[in-house]
Design a protein around this motif. Structure first.
Motif, mmCIF file in Angstrom:
data_model
loop_
_atom_site.group_PDB
_atom_site.id
_atom_site.type_symbol
_atom_site.label_atom_id
_atom_site.label_comp_id
_atom_site.label_asym_id
_atom_site.label_seq_id
_atom_site.Cartn_x
_atom_site.Cartn_y
_atom_site.Cartn_z
ATOM 1 N N MET A 144 0.812 -1.210 0.000
ATOM 2 C CA MET A 144 0.000 0.000 0.000
ATOM 3 C C MET A 144 0.854 1.273 0.000
ATOM 4 O O MET A 144 0.459 2.287 -0.590
ATOM 5 N N GLU A 145 2.027 1.219 0.622
ATOM 6 C CA GLU A 145 2.935 2.369 0.555
ATOM 7 C C GLU A 145 3.329 2.628 -0.892
ATOM 8 O O GLU A 145 3.353 3.776 -1.360
ATOM 9 N N TYR A 146 3.629 1.561 -1.607
ATOM 10 C CA TYR A 146 3.994 1.695 -3.017
ATOM 11 C C TYR A 146 2.797 2.183 -3.837
ATOM 12 O O TYR A 146 2.937 3.075 -4.683
ATOM 13 N N TYR A 147 1.624 1.612 -3.575
ATOM 14 C CA TYR A 147 0.411 2.003 -4.300
ATOM 15 C C TYR A 147 0.195 3.511 -4.196
ATOM 16 O O TYR A 147 -0.049 4.192 -5.208
ATOM 17 N N HIS A 148 0.286 4.040 -2.989
ATOM 18 C CA HIS A 148 0.031 5.464 -2.798
ATOM 19 C C HIS A 148 1.116 6.335 -3.442
ATOM 20 O O HIS A 148 0.825 7.419 -3.965
ATOM 21 N N ALA A 149 2.362 5.850 -3.434
ATOM 22 C CA ALA A 149 3.445 6.608 -4.065
ATOM 23 C C ALA A 149 3.234 6.717 -5.571
ATOM 24 O O ALA A 149 3.436 7.789 -6.173
ATOM 25 N N VAL A 150 2.821 5.622 -6.207
ATOM 26 C CA VAL A 150 2.611 5.645 -7.656
ATOM 27 C C VAL A 150 1.330 6.398 -8.007
ATOM 28 O O VAL A 150 1.242 7.035 -9.063
ATOM 29 N N PHE A 151 0.342 6.337 -7.117
ATOM 30 C CA PHE A 151 -0.879 7.130 -7.320
ATOM 31 C C PHE A 151 -0.516 8.610 -7.442
ATOM 32 O O PHE A 151 -1.001 9.320 -8.342
ATOM 33 N N GLU A 152 0.343 9.080 -6.540
ATOM 34 C CA GLU A 152 0.770 10.479 -6.590
ATOM 35 C C GLU A 152 1.569 10.777 -7.852
ATOM 36 O O GLU A 152 1.431 11.847 -8.450
ATOM 37 N N LEU A 153 2.405 9.824 -8.263
ATOM 38 C CA LEU A 153 3.178 10.026 -9.486
ATOM 39 C C LEU A 153 2.256 10.088 -10.701
ATOM 40 O O LEU A 153 2.477 10.894 -11.613
ATOM 41 N N ALA A 154 1.225 9.268 -10.723
ATOM 42 C CA ALA A 154 0.275 9.297 -11.839
ATOM 43 C C ALA A 154 -0.399 10.667 -11.930
ATOM 44 O O ALA A 154 -0.607 11.203 -13.036
ATOM 45 N N LYS A 155 -0.727 11.254 -10.787
ATOM 46 C CA LYS A 155 -1.311 12.602 -10.799
ATOM 47 C C LYS A 155 -0.311 13.619 -11.339
ATOM 48 O O LYS A 155 -0.688 14.535 -12.094
#
Length: 347
Positions: A144-155
């Protein structure tokens, strides 16, 4: 003569910096990629390399579990695409066999009292976590830490793409606020080198469904992008720490086909197992996708009618999984038809 161009590697760091000239070059290079085939790689982002390595280890640990333990969290046990997907469950390219990959589908933790769950929004529900994996709490935390980091990168990537369209970097905030994104751990078993790649592809030739995809590859490779002008398949060479970025069908629709959602596939002919972690950013399920600014000439009509993220992506899912089920049924019927009938014994 047209020269085939593999997706270039762009330095994303000027997006965060104060060097206006470097940022302008990044915007221009990204625009060219979006116009050409919608594919590029980025380095210089803010997702730590150590986290990338840790999450790839998580993927390998999961797929090392016995099949019966992975099947305990079969995604067919729910209606919102969370959990384990068995080999050959999806079929994206007509004329091939169902795909030689297995996966674990993960998203934001959506509780059963959340409005998205109650309203059956796109891929929205609680994750199914493997209960038998060693150190499962760390597995979940790292994932989930990775998921949220990539979510921010996608934005951030969408903010950059907004700049390529000549609008403010905040233009896509209504799309990204409350967005749905699905991450997959994927495992491609090793294939014999003489395997029929037409029937046994890791992933058949396809375009992605949503807005933008960010892919983390391991070192094995196998991803190929079709270069439309030359009709050549080009290898997308893995680069440690980099993300492969590509636009999806939903974005191309909004861009009035000006920006491309391009055909790609995976053929694992390495003789080794392959692991990858794609992150599919769809957007807010209720966001109404309409023609974007500066994506049509004066007087040129929009090619597509407005559609919500929910309706666009849900329809694409149904087609690809339905295709796999139809293929399996045909193969079963063919198998039954080829089975010799038992002779009738007369007495």
């Amino acid at each position: 003569m047209t020269t085939a161009m593999a997706p270039p590697i762009l330095d994303f760091s000027p997006f965060y910096g104060s060097d206006s000239e470097a940022k302008a070059r990044l915007i221009d290079d990204t625009r060219k990629c979006c116009l050409y085939n919608g594919f590029f790689q980025i380095k210089g982002h803010r997702v730590p390399l150590d986290l990338q390595r840790a999450v790839m280890k998580c993927a390998k640990r999961f797929f090392d579990l016995p099949l019966e333990e992975k099947m305990q969290i079969d995604k067919n046990l729910n209606t919102f695409n969370r959990g384990y997907e068995l080999l050959r469950s999806q079929m994206l390219e007509v004329g091939t066999g169902p795909e030689l990959k297995e996966g674990l589908y993960i998203g934001e933790e959506i509780s059963e009292d959340h409005p998205y769950f109650k309203q059956k929004k796109l891929n929205s529900g609680p994750n199914q976590w493997p209960q038998t994996i060693p150190d499962k709490e760390k597995f979940q935390k790292t994932t989930m830490e990775y998921y949220h980091a990539v979510f921010e990168l996608a934005k951030d990537v969408l903010s950059l793409i907004a700049l390529t369209l000549g609008v403010d970097s905040s233009f896509f905030e209504p799309l990204t606020e409350g967005a749905v994104a699905t991450m997959r751990y994927l495992h491609y078993p090793a294939q014999p080198k003489d395997e029929d790649e037409k029937l046994n592809r890791g992933i058949g030739a396809h375009t992605d469904f949503g807005c933008v995809t960010l892919l983390l590859q391991d070192e094995v490779g196998g991803l190929q992008v079709l270069d439309m002008p030359t009709e050549q398949w080009l290898d997308v060479t893995p680069v440690e720490g980099a993300y492969v970025v590509n636009l999806g069908d939903l974005f191309m629709r909004m861009a009035n086909d000006k920006y491309k959602s391009n055909i790609h596939r995976v053929i694992n002919k390495s003789g080794r197992e392959r692991y990858s972690i794609p992150f599919f950013f769809s957007g807010n399920p209720d966001y109404l996708c309409e023609c974007l600014p500066n994506c049509r000439e004066a007087g040129e009509p929009a090619k597509y009618s407005p559609i919500t993220v929910q309706d666009m992506v849900t329809g694409a899912y149904k087609k690809s999984y339905g295709r796999a089920e139809e293929y399996k049924k045909k193969m079963e019927i063919k198998k039954l038809d080829s089975t010799p009938a038992l002779a009738t014994i007369e007495v």
